[in-house]
Enzyme design. Sequence first.
Site, short mmCIF file in Angstrom:
data_model
loop_
_atom_site.label_atom_id
_atom_site.label_comp_id
_atom_site.label_asym_id
_atom_site.label_seq_id
_atom_site.Cartn_x
_atom_site.Cartn_y
_atom_site.Cartn_z
N LEU A 135 0.81 -1.21 0.00
CA LEU A 135 0.00 0.00 0.00
C LEU A 135 0.85 1.27 0.00
O LEU A 135 1.66 1.50 0.90
CB LEU A 135 -0.94 0.00 1.21
CG LEU A 135 -1.92 1.17 1.31
CD1 LEU A 135 -2.78 1.27 0.06
CD2 LEU A 135 -2.79 1.02 2.56
N HIS A 136 0.63 2.12 -1.02
CA HIS A 136 1.40 3.35 -1.14
C HIS A 136 0.68 4.36 -2.02
O HIS A 136 -0.15 4.01 -2.85
CB HIS A 136 2.80 3.07 -1.72
CG HIS A 136 2.77 2.57 -3.14
ND1 HIS A 136 2.43 1.29 -3.46
CD2 HIS A 136 3.04 3.21 -4.32
CE1 HIS A 136 2.51 1.12 -4.78
NE2 HIS A 136 2.87 2.28 -5.33
N LEU A 137 1.03 5.61 -1.81
CA LEU A 137 0.59 6.73 -2.64
C LEU A 137 1.80 7.33 -3.34
O LEU A 137 2.94 7.13 -2.91
CB LEU A 137 -0.06 7.82 -1.78
CG LEU A 137 -1.32 7.47 -1.00
CD1 LEU A 137 -1.54 8.51 0.11
CD2 LEU A 137 -2.53 7.41 -1.90
#
Length: 396
Positions: free
Chosen positions: A233-235
């Site tokens: 999970l990352h932006l």
Amino acid sequence: MSAHCARAWSATGVEKNETGITVREQTELHVCNSATHEFVYSDRDFIRSGVCWLDKRRVGSISDCGAGQPLSRFDLTLRLGWQEKEKLGFFRYHLGDLQTKILPGPHGFVAQLNIQRGKERRKPQEIQSIRQSFNPNQFNFNKIQPGTEAAIDPDGPAYLDDGVTHTKTLVIINVSPLEFGHCLIIPEPSLCLPQVLTRDVVRISIESVLMSSHPGFRVGFNSLGAFASVNHLHLHGYYLDHMLRIESARTEPLCPGKAFHLLSDTPTGFLFYTEGERLGALIQNICKVTDCLVEKNIAHNLFVTRGRQPGTPLHSGPSRPGIRVIIWPRVSCFGAKEEAAFNVAMCELAGHLPFKNRKDFDRITEAEVTEIIQKYLLPEKEFSMLQSQLMHVLQE
């Protein structure tokens, strides 16, 4: 995708929803240098007015956001730290001043030539499902070497969100950047969360943009099947010193009480708008939409940018008083993506077109870009059915 440590967030307060308002005591930003510094912020640091573009679109000074006001503390911390890592040689290539042009036509697509990104970046993972489980054997952000690429403080304070205790949000530079300040925002890497949006990561995306006084700071998310390269999970966050049409593009109200709108300009999508108030309720509604997309196995991209209030005329001035959160449901693309190709992900849908070969950069037209993007969007009938279902979900 590979990265070196530049920043790490950790929150010290408890997030509470009281009449839909998010309350936060304070948050710390840890800088991974030889000496760790802390950046503490509260909702008083959110910039709710005065953000606008000047007539000039390029910004020449690190201390000036080009909007008639200085950069915020958040901007200075991020930009100076990013430049420090650049001087230390942590990037795979020198980004420099990318060759940039605005494609002729009403959409104002911002095209940039970045050949090195296509050559030097880590090979993207093969993705087979939007709900693919985290695989510890594949590259993930826990494999960044402590002391050389990342430094995570295990003694940091925690906060509570939806009954789950987190201790860190790590912010790292992307060593194959697509633009200045390109970083990856990773909530609690040790939890090994797959690439599916959560309330926490949506909150981080909005608060990051709210803390920036630069109208060109954007944050985005690619789901699995929507050209996410790593299932951890990352932006993405980065600066682009050019206006984008989606900041002021036409909208139509769908559920006005929920700040939910149709982005009616191409590429058609869904839009939430806020000027920094009632963030708890807004985040809950955004996640209702993205949760529904995951349940229906629909790939999607999300983009957070400064923008005009829905209903204002297109090109209605340089002011960007609020935040537009745009969600594009789209056709799923599985397998490993071809790095030299024009892959349509969050940037391309937003109107920022990074090209990895000169032939495409030199020759492509607005009409060709629009035709390519349209192939990745849901067919009109399927989109219309989804719109009705999402409106029902939000009104429940």
